[in-house]
Write a protein that holds these residues in place. Structure first.
Motif, PDB file in Angstrom:
ATOM      1  N   ALA A 175     -70.457 -91.505  13.567  1.00  0.00           N
ATOM      2  CA  ALA A 175     -71.439 -92.574  13.384  1.00  0.00           C
ATOM      3  C   ALA A 175     -70.974 -93.544  12.304  1.00  0.00           C
ATOM      4  O   ALA A 175     -71.081 -94.777  12.465  1.00  0.00           O
ATOM      5  N   ASP A 176     -70.436 -93.001  11.220  1.00  0.00           N
ATOM      6  CA  ASP A 176     -69.947 -93.856  10.135  1.00  0.00           C
ATOM      7  C   ASP A 176     -68.757 -94.689  10.617  1.00  0.00           C
ATOM      8  O   ASP A 176     -68.658 -95.890  10.307  1.00  0.00           O
ATOM      9  N   ALA A 177     -67.868 -94.056  11.391  1.00  0.00           N
ATOM     10  CA  ALA A 177     -66.717 -94.789  11.915  1.00  0.00           C
ATOM     11  C   ALA A 177     -67.169 -95.917  12.845  1.00  0.00           C
ATOM     12  O   ALA A 177     -66.609 -97.017  12.838  1.00  0.00           O
ATOM     13  N   TRP A 178     -68.201 -95.653  13.644  1.00  0.00           N
ATOM     14  CA  TRP A 178     -68.727 -96.703  14.538  1.00  0.00           C
ATOM     15  C   TRP A 178     -69.311 -97.849  13.705  1.00  0.00           C
ATOM     16  O   TRP A 178     -69.079 -99.029  14.012  1.00  0.00           O
ATOM     17  N   ARG A 179     -70.070 -97.508  12.654  1.00  0.00           N
ATOM     18  CA  ARG A 179     -70.673 -98.552  11.799  1.00  0.00           C
ATOM     19  C   ARG A 179     -69.601 -99.381  11.110  1.00  0.00           C
ATOM     20  O   ARG A 179     -69.764-100.581  10.920  1.00  0.00           O
ATOM     21  N   ARG A 180     -68.487 -98.744  10.716  1.00  0.00           N
ATOM     22  CA  ARG A 180     -67.399 -99.461  10.041  1.00  0.00           C
ATOM     23  C   ARG A 180     -66.540-100.268  11.018  1.00  0.00           C
ATOM     24  O   ARG A 180     -65.691-101.047  10.597  1.00  0.00           O
ATOM     25  N   GLY A 181     -66.741-100.044  12.312  1.00  0.00           N
ATOM     26  CA  GLY A 181     -65.941-100.771  13.299  1.00  0.00           C
ATOM     27  C   GLY A 181     -64.564-100.178  13.507  1.00  0.00           C
ATOM     28  O   GLY A 181     -63.634-100.904  13.888  1.00  0.00           O
ATOM     29  N   ASP A 182     -64.437 -98.872  13.291  1.00  0.00           N
ATOM     30  CA  ASP A 182     -63.157 -98.185  13.488  1.00  0.00           C
ATOM     31  C   ASP A 182     -62.789 -98.271  14.977  1.00  0.00           C
ATOM     32  O   ASP A 182     -63.448 -97.679  15.837  1.00  0.00           O
ATOM     33  N   GLU A 183     -61.719 -99.015  15.254  1.00  0.00           N
ATOM     34  CA  GLU A 183     -61.365 -99.283  16.657  1.00  0.00           C
ATOM     35  C   GLU A 183     -60.992 -98.009  17.412  1.00  0.00           C
ATOM     36  O   GLU A 183     -61.325 -97.874  18.593  1.00  0.00           O
ATOM     37  N   ARG A 184     -60.290 -97.119  16.750  1.00  0.00           N
ATOM     38  CA  ARG A 184     -59.890 -95.892  17.435  1.00  0.00           C
ATOM     39  C   ARG A 184     -61.118 -95.047  17.796  1.00  0.00           C
ATOM     40  O   ARG A 184     -61.233 -94.538  18.919  1.00  0.00           O
TER      41      ARG A 184
END
Length: 201
Positions: A175-184
């Motif tokens: 969820a945090d990666a999605w919020r940060r816009g982590d492309e992978r």
């Protein structure tokens, strides 16, 4: 337009459902035809009555024709035989009418069974297939649209938790990666959403 899923498990289920629907329709038609044949057996007495009446009318008609050749009383003898021949013909007509009624009942029953059975199969089978085709088309369009991968990733995050086990978890969580816009992470989650829909990226 995608008719079948691209993932093997879902595609197998869809093919199995289609084949099941096809077999059920074939069985329904066969059953209706068997019922039609069973009802038509009830027309047999009508056939016998028609044959017996026809034979009686023919025999009495011939006897009346022969009796008319008897001198002096030929006309008197012919009249009752002619009346009996007409009664025999009426009996034959009644037998034919009985066969017609049985035939109509058999046809209507078979038609009703086919319509009901096929309609029931279509009501149970067709809507889910059409829904999947429409949903897969919308998901495919969403995947190809700008920002669509983000929305698919969000869809995967809000889906069944057990499916998320197949996605590599970056530091801080998905969820945090999605919020940060982590492309992978977004790509992995979008691919998961496509797989959940039976599609491949």
């Amino acid at each position: 337009m995608q008719l079948y899923a691209q993932t093997r498990a879902r595609r197998c289920r869809q093919v199995l459902a289609d084949l099941t629907a096809l077999v059920l329709v074939a069985l329904a038609v066969r059953f209706a035809l068997a019922v039609h044949e069973g009802i038509m057996l009830l027309a047999e007495p009508g056939r016998k009555v028609e044959d017996a009446g026809g034979s009686l009318a023919s025999g009495l008609g011939n006897a009346g024709d022969a009796a008319s050749n008897v001198p002096l009383i030929g006309g008197v003898l012919k009249r009752p035989l002619q009346s009996a021949a007409e009664a025999g013909q009426g009996l034959s007509d009644a037998g034919q009418s009985m066969q017609d009624v049985v035939g109509r009942v058999a046809d209507l029953t078979a038609f009703a069974l086919i319509v009901f059975s096929v309609g029931l199969v279509l009501v149970l089978w067709l809507p889910p297939r059409v829904r999947w085709i429409r949903r897969s088309a919308r998901i495919r369009e969403l995947h190809e649209a700008p920002g669509g991968a983000d929305l698919l990733a969000l869809r995967a995050l809000t889906g069944p938790v057990k499916d998320l086990a197949s996605v590599p978890v970056p530091a801080g969580g998905l969820a945090d990666a999605w919020r940060r816009g982590d492309e992978r992470a977004i790509g992995d989650l979008a691919a998961l959403a496509l797989r959940q829909a039976g599609l491949r990226g």
